[in-house]
Write a protein that holds these residues in place. Structure first.
Motif, mmCIF file in Angstrom:
data_model
loop_
_atom_site.group_PDB
_atom_site.id
_atom_site.type_symbol
_atom_site.label_atom_id
_atom_site.label_comp_id
_atom_site.label_asym_id
_atom_site.label_seq_id
_atom_site.Cartn_x
_atom_site.Cartn_y
_atom_site.Cartn_z
ATOM 1 N N ILE A 491 6.817 -0.159 -9.647
ATOM 2 C CA ILE A 491 7.626 1.031 -9.833
ATOM 3 C C ILE A 491 7.111 1.899 -10.980
ATOM 4 O O ILE A 491 7.114 3.117 -10.897
ATOM 5 N N LEU A 492 6.638 1.277 -12.044
ATOM 6 C CA LEU A 492 6.221 2.048 -13.206
ATOM 7 C C LEU A 492 4.742 2.387 -13.195
ATOM 8 O O LEU A 492 4.307 3.307 -13.854
ATOM 9 N N GLY A 493 3.981 1.628 -12.446
ATOM 10 C CA GLY A 493 2.545 1.876 -12.393
ATOM 11 C C GLY A 493 1.789 1.052 -13.418
ATOM 12 O O GLY A 493 2.337 0.570 -14.398
ATOM 13 N N THR A 494 0.518 0.859 -13.168
ATOM 14 C CA THR A 494 -0.343 0.122 -14.077
ATOM 15 C C THR A 494 -1.738 0.714 -14.031
ATOM 16 O O THR A 494 -2.120 1.347 -13.060
ATOM 17 N N LYS A 495 -2.491 0.511 -15.072
ATOM 18 C CA LYS A 495 -3.837 1.052 -15.122
ATOM 19 C C LYS A 495 -4.820 0.067 -14.495
ATOM 20 O O LYS A 495 -4.499 -1.063 -14.171
ATOM 21 N N ASN A 496 -6.061 0.566 -14.340
ATOM 22 C CA ASN A 496 -7.186 -0.264 -13.909
ATOM 23 C C ASN A 496 -6.952 -0.917 -12.547
ATOM 24 O O ASN A 496 -7.134 -2.120 -12.375
ATOM 25 N N THR A 497 -6.530 -0.140 -11.599
ATOM 26 C CA THR A 497 -6.385 -0.655 -10.242
ATOM 27 C C THR A 497 -6.844 0.419 -9.256
ATOM 28 O O THR A 497 -6.817 1.610 -9.557
ATOM 29 N N THR A 498 -7.276 -0.022 -8.095
ATOM 30 C CA THR A 498 -7.680 0.896 -7.036
ATOM 31 C C THR A 498 -6.694 0.786 -5.885
ATOM 32 O O THR A 498 -6.320 -0.315 -5.484
ATOM 33 N N LYS A 499 -6.284 1.932 -5.373
ATOM 34 C CA LYS A 499 -5.384 1.958 -4.221
ATOM 35 C C LYS A 499 -6.189 2.307 -2.980
ATOM 36 O O LYS A 499 -7.051 3.189 -3.005
ATOM 37 N N TYR A 500 -5.897 1.598 -1.877
ATOM 38 C CA TYR A 500 -6.603 1.799 -0.620
ATOM 39 C C TYR A 500 -5.617 2.185 0.475
ATOM 40 O O TYR A 500 -4.481 1.699 0.510
ATOM 41 N N LEU A 501 -6.054 3.052 1.380
ATOM 42 C CA LEU A 501 -5.340 3.316 2.628
ATOM 43 C C LEU A 501 -5.978 2.457 3.709
ATOM 44 O O LEU A 501 -7.177 2.558 3.966
ATOM 45 N N ILE A 502 -5.165 1.605 4.310
ATOM 46 C CA ILE A 502 -5.646 0.713 5.363
ATOM 47 C C ILE A 502 -5.150 1.230 6.712
ATOM 48 O O ILE A 502 -3.966 1.555 6.864
ATOM 49 N N ILE A 503 -6.049 1.305 7.687
ATOM 50 C CA ILE A 503 -5.699 1.713 9.050
ATOM 51 C C ILE A 503 -6.046 0.549 9.968
ATOM 52 O O ILE A 503 -7.187 0.079 9.977
ATOM 53 N N ALA A 504 -5.057 0.072 10.718
ATOM 54 C CA ALA A 504 -5.266 -1.091 11.579
ATOM 55 C C ALA A 504 -4.773 -0.806 12.985
ATOM 56 O O ALA A 504 -3.953 0.093 13.219
ATOM 57 N N ASP A 505 -5.258 -1.578 13.932
ATOM 58 C CA ASP A 505 -4.875 -1.492 15.338
ATOM 59 C C ASP A 505 -3.542 -2.212 15.531
ATOM 60 O O ASP A 505 -3.402 -3.389 15.179
ATOM 61 N N THR A 506 -2.549 -1.515 16.091
ATOM 62 C CA THR A 506 -1.225 -2.130 16.255
ATOM 63 C C THR A 506 -1.212 -3.263 17.269
ATOM 64 O O THR A 506 -0.328 -4.116 17.236
ATOM 65 N N SER A 507 -2.181 -3.298 18.178
ATOM 66 C CA SER A 507 -2.175 -4.334 19.213
ATOM 67 C C SER A 507 -2.822 -5.634 18.754
ATOM 68 O O SER A 507 -2.448 -6.716 19.214
ATOM 69 N N THR A 508 -3.793 -5.549 17.829
ATOM 70 C CA THR A 508 -4.538 -6.746 17.423
ATOM 71 C C THR A 508 -4.460 -7.049 15.932
ATOM 72 O O THR A 508 -4.758 -8.163 15.511
ATOM 73 N N GLY A 509 -4.097 -6.065 15.130
ATOM 74 C CA GLY A 509 -4.148 -6.254 13.688
ATOM 75 C C GLY A 509 -5.540 -6.076 13.115
ATOM 76 O O GLY A 509 -5.753 -6.297 11.913
ATOM 77 N N ARG A 510 -6.481 -5.658 13.914
ATOM 78 C CA ARG A 510 -7.853 -5.458 13.439
ATOM 79 C C ARG A 510 -7.880 -4.233 12.511
ATOM 80 O O ARG A 510 -7.389 -3.164 12.855
ATOM 81 N N VAL A 511 -8.477 -4.400 11.322
ATOM 82 C CA VAL A 511 -8.590 -3.291 10.383
ATOM 83 C C VAL A 511 -9.676 -2.343 10.866
ATOM 84 O O VAL A 511 -10.835 -2.727 11.028
ATOM 85 N N VAL A 512 -9.291 -1.088 11.089
ATOM 86 C CA VAL A 512 -10.209 -0.065 11.582
ATOM 87 C C VAL A 512 -10.892 0.658 10.432
ATOM 88 O O VAL A 512 -12.068 1.025 10.516
ATOM 89 N N ALA A 513 -10.157 0.882 9.342
ATOM 90 C CA ALA A 513 -10.725 1.606 8.205
ATOM 91 C C ALA A 513 -10.041 1.160 6.922
ATOM 92 O O ALA A 513 -8.860 0.792 6.911
ATOM 93 N N ASN A 514 -10.798 1.198 5.833
ATOM 94 C CA ASN A 514 -10.309 0.890 4.493
ATOM 95 C C ASN A 514 -10.829 1.990 3.580
ATOM 96 O O ASN A 514 -12.015 2.031 3.259
ATOM 97 N N VAL A 515 -9.949 2.914 3.184
ATOM 98 C CA VAL A 515 -10.351 4.108 2.451
ATOM 99 C C VAL A 515 -9.863 3.994 1.017
ATOM 100 O O VAL A 515 -8.673 3.821 0.759
ATOM 101 N N SER A 516 -10.784 4.112 0.065
ATOM 102 C CA SER A 516 -10.423 4.104 -1.350
ATOM 103 C C SER A 516 -9.759 5.424 -1.708
ATOM 104 O O SER A 516 -10.321 6.503 -1.483
ATOM 105 N N LEU A 517 -8.555 5.347 -2.275
ATOM 106 C CA LEU A 517 -7.789 6.559 -2.570
ATOM 107 C C LEU A 517 -7.847 6.954 -4.033
ATOM 108 O O LEU A 517 -8.199 8.067 -4.374
ATOM 109 N N PHE A 518 -7.452 6.026 -4.914
ATOM 110 C CA PHE A 518 -7.357 6.353 -6.335
ATOM 111 C C PHE A 518 -7.846 5.150 -7.134
ATOM 112 O O PHE A 518 -7.679 4.013 -6.720
ATOM 113 N N GLN A 519 -8.389 5.419 -8.292
ATOM 114 C CA GLN A 519 -8.875 4.351 -9.152
ATOM 115 C C GLN A 519 -8.350 4.545 -10.561
ATOM 116 O O GLN A 519 -8.478 5.625 -11.140
#
Length: 549
Positions: A491-519
């Protein structure tokens, strides 16, 4: 012959497209009925809080290398995100703490900030709703606003007055009924809520410590003027305790009075929270006319509501079923547009938790195929043991609760936000932030379909036609073993971490993309919204981002 061939091709293409998408909005969610036709017109997508959209997000054949990004950091970090306008050409956001919540209106492609509006202070964060009539409605600080045609400079507002709990009540997201009425709940704030604020906000303990130091100082000074015959130690203890309690109660009074618009009644609040088992006196469910903002119907809630936002669906008989969670029980209310009757289905209520046994009240329910889905532990406060469970309950009278444990190794689990519907697969998606798990489960029996390890903190969304699920992950997993430390980071946030957007297939759970958002910018969470222009909109620790192809 050439024309015949062209027609055959067009027909085949239409059939193929229909087969590929294979899905339409369910009118029972009020999509395209009383909500505007956009990719994300309500807190969680629709009145059923299903969190899926059609025609939004990245195309099915997108190339991850082609993803581009636009940022806007003019307003506070966006937590709630909505799309609106005839062709979803606008984005609306709510961001900042409840004591300084701001509404922003942006151009959906350029993220140019077009208009802003600042709400008055409140205890809890409200929400927006983009109505089919073209207006934008907001609920916050026990007031409802109407922004005519989405113009943030052209508005009217009405206070939702109540005598409940000394007027120390909270409001969060609103819904819309099938006949266009605004559906709002108000519920009492109690001392558990204050405890949660103390846990997650590092400034409040500092204020309390400062108040205590002032109280002790006053008490010590008073010793030079007051003499008691039964000993200096008892004298000091009594005076310090008296002034500490008096100052602390005054602090609580002033703090809540400020956030309640200055009409707070302290005697009713303290009496209802300390002397009665009702924990503040329950709550109120209200249906509001969208034009006049006047009360159409209301009913008193016998049990205090949880923080969870409620859900609504339209039943086959035309009645609207509204599901909300109390602190310990499920509740269902019905609105009959034809007769104007609003009532509780009393026999439907079931106990889903016991107060004081290591769980926290539930997450906001989502409704899918006339069944409500939710979990307990919407906040990681006072959790212990094997205490994280998913529930389902059909909406017919006397329906039983079905449940399944979601955690491993006897540890507690937690999910802020609420259950997500994956309609094409017939699944419901939940997650355990503490256990670093995203799970898709079969809606009919809650059995596990697939699982992805991820430190997921944002509100997951599904693009049902492309079969993509959007969620987040974070690189900093150093809180392992301390759930209270985790919530402060969440809730408050922390430093020194990277946030990723993960896109996965709803039928299999296979990860289609992993995009680095913020560091290095913290763990602030938001709704992940599929936009209408081959894009995804997400809040950042400093504002708003649009990812597009």
């Amino acid at each position: 012959m050439i024309w015949v061939s062209i027609i055959e091709v067009l027909v085949l293409n239409a059939l193929c497209c229909s087969y590929v998408s294979g899905i339409e909005y369910d009118p029972s969610t009020c999509r395209d009925v009383s909500l505007i036709n956009s990719t994300w017109p309500s807190d969680h997508g629709d009145s059923s809080r299903s969190k899926y959209t059609i025609g939004g997000g990245f195309p099915s054949d997108f190339d991850v290398q082609s993803i581009k990004r636009i940022d806007n950091n003019e307003l506070d970090p966006a937590q709630w995100i909505y799309t609106g306008g005839t062709h979803s050409e606008f984005i609306y956001t709510l961001g900042g703490p409840p004591i300084k919540l701001r509404l922003g209106k942006y151009s959906s492609k350029s993220l140019e900030l077009l208009q802003t509006f600042e709400f008055p202070s409140a205890i809890y964060l409200g929400g927006l709703l983009l109505h089919a009539n073209g207006n934008v409605y907001a609920i916050h600080a026990n007031r409802v606003w109407k922004f005519s045609n989405g113009d943030l400079t052209n508005y009217t507002s009405v206070r939702l007055d109540t005598d409940l709990n000394g007027r120390v009540v909270q409001t969060n997201g609103m819904l819309v009924s099938s006949d266009g009425l605004l559906v709002i709940k108000q519920w009492s704030m109690n001392f558990e809520d204050l405890g949660q604020l103390i846990l997650i906000d590092p400034d409040i303990p500092k204020y309390i410590l400062g108040v205590y130091v002032v109280a002790v100082t006053i008490a010590l000074i008073s010793q030079f003027r007051v003499e008691i015959s039964f000993g200096k130690m008892l004298h000091r203890y009594l005076i310090v305790t008296f002034f500490s309690m008096l100052t602390f109660i005054s602090f609580v009074y002033c703090f809540i009075a400020l956030l309640s618009g200055g009409i707070y009644n302290p005697w009713v609040f303290f009496a209802s929270n300390l002397l009665y088992d009702s924990h503040g006196g329950g709550g109120e469910l209200k249906l509001i006319d969208p034009e006049t903002l006047q009360l159409v119907a209301g009913v008193h809630l016998t049990e205090r509501c949880s923080f969870a936002r409620m859900a609504l669906t339209v039943l086959p008989n035309g009645e609207n079923a509204m599901v909300l969670l109390g602190d310990e029980h499920t509740h269902q209310y019905r609105w009959n547009p034809a007769s104007g009757a609003l009532y509780e289905v009393v026999e439907w209520s079931k106990r889903y938790r016991n107060r004081g046994e290591g769980t926290f009240p539930g997450t906001g329910p989502a409704i899918f195929n006339n069944t409500a889905y939710f979990t307990d532990n919407t906040f990681p406060v006072m959790l212990r043991g094997h205490s994280y469970t998913m529930f389902s309950q059909q909406l017919h009278d006397n329906a039983d609760l079905q449940s399944v444990h979601l955690t491993k190794d006897g540890q507690p689990g937690v999910m802020f936000w609420s259950t997500v519907v994956s309609p094409r697969e017939g699944d419901v998606i939940v997650w355990d932030t503490y256990g670093q798990s995203v799970q898709s489960r079969k809606a009919h029996d809650l059995s596990l379909h697939w699982e992805i390890p991820a430190l997921q903190m944002d509100c997951i969304s599904v693009a049902a036609d492309t079969g993509y699920v959007y969620f987040s992950d974070y690189s900093d997993k150093s809180y392992t073993g301390d759930i209270n430390y985790m919530v402060k980071k969440m809730i408050l946030g922390t430093k020194n971490t990277t946030k990723y957007l993960i896109i996965a297939d709803t039928s299999t759970g296979r990860v289609v993309a992993n995009v680095s958002l913020f560091q290095g910018n913290g763990m602030r969470s938001s709704v992940i919204v599929p936009g209408a222009h081959n894009d995804v909109i997400i809040g950042t620790p400093s504002g708003l981002s649009r990812l597009y192809v």
